[in-house]
Design a protein around this motif. Structure first.
Motif: not given
Length: 184
Positions: A69, A73, A133, A136, A138, A142
């Protein structure tokens, strides 16, 4: 030695023993990076170039990551930054494709491809937040960490981006209705 926890540890260990984190990252997150770049720039060929730059950057300057992760990111953050640089470039900021003016005349429905194009036509601060948003998955917190912004700022950008996208979609629908009325 680079350390990453992964489900397929045998393959990961081979990549990391050869200090080839970029190959591991490309095989695991290559499609994600290309989709993010496409959402930001709107051109698949440019998205491929941006993704290539991201993985070359990782290869040239390897970084240690805590887990997958963290790696994902980091890749998305670098991708968004490269897309911003792409949009600021002289070739993009001061030129316009020839077919862009004629393209709206022939579209009848707003499809997923057109929505993605509309998202990519938004300013980068909105398109990157909307992509992370909705595409993906998130959370706002995040996204704030990935982009290095306050979560309230990300929430505001998401709301404003939605509003701008809504206005663009309404404009597209009006154009479509007007061109349909004129043809009949």
């Amino acid at each position: 030695m680079l350390y990453i926890e992964a489900k397929n540890t045998e393959r990961m260990v081979v990549y990391l023993e050869n200090n080839n984190i970029s190959l591991y990252a490309f095989r695991k997150f290559g499609d994600t990076v290309i989709r993010a770049a496409y959402a930001c720039c709107g051109c698949y060929a440019e998205a491929e170039d941006i993704a290539q730059d991201v993985f070359l950057y990782l290869h040239a300057k390897p970084v240690e990551f805590n887990d997958d992760e963290h790696l994902k990111a980091w890749l998305l953050r670098v991708t968004v930054n490269k897309c911003k640089n792409y949009r600021r470039s002289f070739r993009i900021s001061r030129t316009q494709p020839i077919d862009e003016n004629n393209q709206a005349q022939y579209s009848m429905d707003v499809t997923d491809i057109e929505v993605r194009e509309l998202i990519s036509s938004l300013p980068p601060k909105y398109s990157s937040v909307i992509y992370l948003y909705y595409y993906e998955g998130y959370a706002i917190k995040e996204i704030a960490e990935i982009l290095g912004k306050n979560s309230n700022t990300v929430n505001s950008l998401l709301q404003r981006g939605r509003e701008k996208l809504r206005m663009e979609l309404d404009g597209e629908n009006r154009k479509t209705k007007q061109s349909t009325v004129r043809r009949t």
